[in-house]
Design a protein around this motif. Structure first.
Motif, PDB file in Angstrom:
ATOM      1  N   ASP A 191       0.555  -1.335  -0.367  1.00 51.77           N
ATOM      2  CA  ASP A 191       0.211   0.511   0.133  1.00 51.77           C
ATOM      3  C   ASP A 191       1.161   1.117  -0.129  1.00 51.77           C
ATOM      4  O   ASP A 191       0.359   2.642  -1.289  1.00 51.77           O
ATOM      5  CB  ASP A 191      -1.038  -0.380   1.206  1.00 51.77           C
ATOM      6  N   GLU A 192       1.928   1.413   0.817  1.00 52.91           N
ATOM      7  CA  GLU A 192       2.808   2.184   0.718  1.00 52.91           C
ATOM      8  C   GLU A 192       3.357   2.562  -0.554  1.00 52.91           C
ATOM      9  O   GLU A 192       3.794   4.121  -0.297  1.00 52.91           O
ATOM     10  CB  GLU A 192       4.105   2.270   2.325  1.00 52.91           C
ATOM     11  N   ARG A 193       4.243   1.191  -0.820  1.00 55.44           N
ATOM     12  CA  ARG A 193       4.638   1.678  -2.348  1.00 55.44           C
ATOM     13  C   ARG A 193       3.465   1.858  -3.641  1.00 55.44           C
ATOM     14  O   ARG A 193       4.294   3.210  -4.616  1.00 55.44           O
ATOM     15  CB  ARG A 193       4.601   0.095  -2.670  1.00 55.44           C
ATOM     16  N   ARG A 194       1.952   1.834  -3.255  1.00 54.58           N
ATOM     17  CA  ARG A 194       0.970   2.708  -4.359  1.00 54.58           C
ATOM     18  C   ARG A 194       1.152   3.587  -4.457  1.00 54.58           C
ATOM     19  O   ARG A 194       0.498   4.760  -5.346  1.00 54.58           O
ATOM     20  CB  ARG A 194       0.153   1.649  -4.098  1.00 54.58           C
ATOM     21  N   ALA A 195       0.701   4.159  -3.039  1.00 50.85           N
ATOM     22  CA  ALA A 195       0.389   5.528  -2.726  1.00 50.85           C
ATOM     23  C   ALA A 195       1.948   6.498  -3.240  1.00 50.85           C
ATOM     24  O   ALA A 195       1.849   7.857  -3.444  1.00 50.85           O
ATOM     25  CB  ALA A 195       0.675   5.551  -1.317  1.00 50.85           C
ATOM     26  N   ALA A 196       3.034   6.263  -2.967  1.00 52.92           N
ATOM     27  CA  ALA A 196       4.521   6.673  -3.414  1.00 52.92           C
ATOM     28  C   ALA A 196       4.610   7.019  -4.911  1.00 52.92           C
ATOM     29  O   ALA A 196       4.731   7.385  -5.530  1.00 52.92           O
ATOM     30  CB  ALA A 196       5.512   6.208  -2.258  1.00 52.92           C
ATOM     31  N   ARG A 197       4.023   6.204  -5.054  1.00 54.91           N
ATOM     32  CA  ARG A 197       4.083   5.887  -7.181  1.00 54.91           C
ATOM     33  C   ARG A 197       3.511   7.282  -7.668  1.00 54.91           C
ATOM     34  O   ARG A 197       3.684   7.334  -7.606  1.00 54.91           O
ATOM     35  CB  ARG A 197       3.856   4.910  -7.367  1.00 54.91           C
ATOM     36  N   SER A 198       2.178   6.914  -6.848  1.00 53.39           N
ATOM     37  CA  SER A 198       0.871   8.374  -6.938  1.00 53.39           C
ATOM     38  C   SER A 198       1.596   9.397  -6.889  1.00 53.39           C
ATOM     39  O   SER A 198       1.150  10.579  -7.430  1.00 53.39           O
ATOM     40  CB  SER A 198      -0.312   7.653  -6.343  1.00 53.39           C
ATOM     41  N   ASP A 205       3.678  -0.364 -12.022  1.00 51.20           N
ATOM     42  CA  ASP A 205       3.998  -2.019 -12.120  1.00 51.20           C
ATOM     43  C   ASP A 205       4.981  -2.281 -12.879  1.00 51.20           C
ATOM     44  O   ASP A 205       5.769  -3.061 -12.680  1.00 51.20           O
ATOM     45  CB  ASP A 205       2.691  -2.004 -13.030  1.00 51.20           C
ATOM     46  N   THR A 206       5.561  -1.240 -13.133  1.00 54.74           N
ATOM     47  CA  THR A 206       7.187  -1.519 -13.754  1.00 54.74           C
ATOM     48  C   THR A 206       8.272  -1.145 -12.704  1.00 54.74           C
ATOM     49  O   THR A 206       7.732  -0.400 -11.946  1.00 54.74           O
ATOM     50  CB  THR A 206       7.317  -0.081 -14.613  1.00 54.74           C
ATOM     51  N   PRO A 207       8.937  -1.704 -12.838  1.00 56.98           N
ATOM     52  CA  PRO A 207      10.590  -2.174 -12.191  1.00 56.98           C
ATOM     53  C   PRO A 207      11.211  -0.708 -12.134  1.00 56.98           C
ATOM     54  O   PRO A 207      11.298  -0.288 -13.473  1.00 56.98           O
ATOM     55  CB  PRO A 207      10.634  -3.336 -12.801  1.00 56.98           C
ATOM     56  N   ALA A 234      14.420  -2.351 -15.944  1.00 57.35           N
ATOM     57  CA  ALA A 234      13.881  -1.424 -14.756  1.00 57.35           C
ATOM     58  C   ALA A 234      14.310   0.430 -15.831  1.00 57.35           C
ATOM     59  O   ALA A 234      14.881   0.254 -16.072  1.00 57.35           O
ATOM     60  CB  ALA A 234      14.332  -1.250 -13.633  1.00 57.35           C
ATOM     61  N   LEU A 235      13.078   0.769 -15.081  1.00 57.83           N
ATOM     62  CA  LEU A 235      13.015   2.327 -16.026  1.00 57.83           C
ATOM     63  C   LEU A 235      13.644   3.725 -14.579  1.00 57.83           C
ATOM     64  O   LEU A 235      13.493   3.289 -13.420  1.00 57.83           O
ATOM     65  CB  LEU A 235      11.640   3.294 -16.447  1.00 57.83           C
ATOM     66  N   PRO A 236      14.292   4.061 -15.102  1.00 59.34           N
ATOM     67  CA  PRO A 236      15.796   5.020 -14.897  1.00 59.34           C
ATOM     68  C   PRO A 236      14.562   6.029 -14.035  1.00 59.34           C
ATOM     69  O   PRO A 236      14.008   6.896 -14.432  1.00 59.34           O
ATOM     70  CB  PRO A 236      16.641   5.284 -14.850  1.00 59.34           C
ATOM     71  N   VAL A 237      14.718   6.383 -12.569  1.00 49.58           N
ATOM     72  CA  VAL A 237      13.942   7.526 -11.568  1.00 49.58           C
ATOM     73  C   VAL A 237      15.051   8.310 -10.766  1.00 49.58           C
ATOM     74  O   VAL A 237      16.436   7.427  -9.584  1.00 49.58           O
ATOM     75  CB  VAL A 237      13.116   6.979 -10.709  1.00 49.58           C
ATOM     76  N   VAL A 238      15.663   9.092 -11.809  1.00 49.54           N
ATOM     77  CA  VAL A 238      17.529  10.186 -11.406  1.00 49.54           C
ATOM     78  C   VAL A 238      17.197  11.451 -10.554  1.00 49.54           C
ATOM     79  O   VAL A 238      15.794  11.824 -10.816  1.00 49.54           O
ATOM     80  CB  VAL A 238      17.975  10.683 -12.434  1.00 49.54           C
ATOM     81  N   VAL A 239      17.956  11.250  -9.468  1.00 46.34           N
ATOM     82  CA  VAL A 239      17.925  11.978  -8.513  1.00 46.34           C
ATOM     83  C   VAL A 239      19.007  13.234  -9.210  1.00 46.34           C
ATOM     84  O   VAL A 239      20.360  12.471  -8.811  1.00 46.34           O
ATOM     85  CB  VAL A 239      17.409  12.339  -7.074  1.00 46.34           C
ATOM     86  N   CYS A 272      10.142   2.949  -5.562  1.00 46.65           N
ATOM     87  CA  CYS A 272      11.588   2.539  -6.144  1.00 46.65           C
ATOM     88  C   CYS A 272      11.998   0.938  -5.592  1.00 46.65           C
ATOM     89  O   CYS A 272      11.526   0.558  -4.409  1.00 46.65           O
ATOM     90  CB  CYS A 272      12.338   3.375  -6.694  1.00 46.65           C
ATOM     91  N   ASP A 273      12.381  -0.161  -6.800  1.00 44.30           N
ATOM     92  CA  ASP A 273      12.510  -1.128  -6.342  1.00 44.30           C
ATOM     93  C   ASP A 273      14.147  -1.457  -6.680  1.00 44.30           C
ATOM     94  O   ASP A 273      14.465  -2.797  -5.996  1.00 44.30           O
ATOM     95  CB  ASP A 273      12.471  -1.799  -7.551  1.00 44.30           C
TER      96      ASP A 273
END
Length: 480
Positions: A191-198, A205-207, A234-239, A272-273
């Protein structure tokens, strides 16, 4: 000495060289305050003379950005030096007076999270000018020689590997205390994972591979992002931290999920994963505390590579040295038993030891002694083998304290002696101006090395003593 019922005061000295040293100091302050201590925080860059702290930080950043090969040569040339070179020692000497001023009469211990501050504190202890215990909290998983300062009473490490490296370099009172992170870094449920992605606008659903490069956004981040995207794993999420130009370039490269400075890093990690990092600093520990598997890739030179090697040796994060290993390693961490094993190992790191607070407490509340702090490191052959303590209490750490300046050594100065003629005052100001000039010249050279060891010229085989032989004379006079 403070009343027995009054809270014990601790001084913590960090440095705003990126965010890692300050992050460790913030958590140390949080934990010490929760344990009932009063804590004073200071930035070592503010304690350096002639306002050169910003120059130091800026030069270090530019070296990492513009001349990474030079930084690597500096680091390799100085990694096992027994003491800092003359330019660095002269610059650090200029910070002693202000560092002493941070220690109030009721302070019972000083903790450094930055190697330059540790060198100053150790020197003050050796000369008897600092009469309370000084401790170093090692923020890296690998230990450069500048971290190990003669005179420091205890060196606190997050893991047995940096502890062993510190001991090999002659560190006193080496203790494995475990790491510290913000308590918000915890494993997330679904649940926390889905909320954070939103919240972050990420696909449900993508890694996702969280790619970080410190608060400065240094290193080959664009290459790493493109290669992660190219794996299809996986898709990169860059900080990018505060590197706004990097963020714009990544967006122009077609990277869809790019962030600057992120205040809610626990939430982004929940989304993230896997974490892909290049420096092995505080963010790696935060990911381990949050149950994310960590991988080191396209690491920055110097400490980035040595930290990656140490994390790999500890079984906490594989170090990918070749691009063709990126896809299979990410696949193993995301979907295979290797990922589960690394999550377990990362979480266990935070339960195996209680953190540094018990060790600091033991030093701060122990009796002060007047024994002399050893002024020389013992040869490696003369040091007994060490079984590192994971209880959080230093084993065999002396509560050494140098003798203070006796009161009868202070002499009154006649008022007439202070009434200098105009010419004498002008000459004195001229000498001070020359000292400041020499100090700034020293700073330009030393900023290339403070935190890594020696000037760039030294790494290329030149002797620093030839160029900086006169600095100590100026700075020792100015320190009085």
């Amino acid at each position: 000495m403070p009343h027995s019922d009054s809270p014990t005061r601790i001084t913590v000295i960090s440095a705003s060289m990126g965010a890692g040293h300050d992050g460790a100091a913030t958590e140390l302050t949080r934990h010490l305050t929760a344990a009932g201590f009063l804590v004073d925080r200071h930035d070592f860059l503010d304690l350096l003379p002639a306002r050169i702290g910003k120059l130091l930080s800026g030069a270090y950043l530019r070296l990492l950005t513009w001349a990474p090969a030079g930084y690597q040569r500096i680091y390799a040339a100085t990694e096992h030096e027994r003491r800092p070179n003359l330019a660095v020692r002269a610059l650090l000497r200029g910070a002693e007076r202000r560092t002493l001023a941070t220690v109030t009469p009721d302070t019972r211990a000083v903790v450094s999270t930055y190697p330059g501050a540790s060198q100053v504190l150790g020197a003050l202890r050796l000369r008897g000018r600092l009469a309370i215990p000084a401790l170093t909290y090692l923020t890296d998983f690998s230990v450069h020689s500048l971290w190990v300062a003669p005179g420091i009473d205890a060196h606190l490490a997050a893991h047995a590997i940096p502890a062993a490296q510190a001991h090999e370099q002659g560190a006193a009172g080496v203790t494995v205390t475990g790491p510290m992170t913000d308590p918000r870094f915890t494993p997330a449920d679904e649940d926390e994972r889905r909320a954070a992605r939103s919240r972050f606008g990420l696909p449900p659903d993508t890694p996702l591979a969280l790619l970080v490069a410190g608060s400065w956004g240094v290193g080959p981040v664009r290459e790493a992002a493109a290669e992660i995207l190219g794996t299809g794993v996986a898709l990169p999420v860059v900080v990018c931290g505060r590197n706004h130009a990097l963020a714009e370039r990544l967006r122009a490269d077609g990277i869809a999920h790019v962030h600057g400075w992120v205040d809610d890093m626990p939430g982004l990690m929940h989304a993230c994963d896997v974490l892909v990092q290049n420096a092995g600093g505080l963010t790696s520990l935060e990911a381990l505390a949050g149950g994310l598997p960590v991988v080191s890739y396209r690491c920055i030179p110097g400490h980035g590579q040595t930290n990656a090697a140490a994390l790999d040796e500890a079984g906490l994060a594989p170090w990918i040295r070749e691009p063709d290993r990126l896809a299979p390693t990410l696949t193993e961490l995301l979907h295979g038993p290797r990922g589960r094993a690394q999550r377990e190992a990362g979480l266990a790191l935070f339960t195996a030891a209680p953190g540094p607070v018990p060790a600091v407490k033991a030093m701060a509340r122990g009796p002060l002694s007047t024994t002399t702090v050893p002024s020389r490191r013992r040869p490696l052959a003369a040091r007994p083998a060490v079984a590192f303590d994971v209880s959080g209490l230093p084993t065999g750490v002396p509560a050494d304290a140098g003798a203070g300046v006796p009161a009868d050594a202070l002499r009154s100065v006649p008022v007439e002696a202070l009434r200098l003629p105009v010419a004498a005052r002008f000459a004195a100001r001229s000498r001070q101006a020359r000292r400041r000039t020499v100090l700034m010249v020293a700073a330009v050279a030393a900023t290339l090395s403070l935190g890594i060891g020696a000037p760039l010229a030294y790494a290329y085989g030149e002797s620093p003593g030839h160029h900086f032989g006169a600095l100590t004379h100026y700075l020792e006079d100015d320190d009085r």
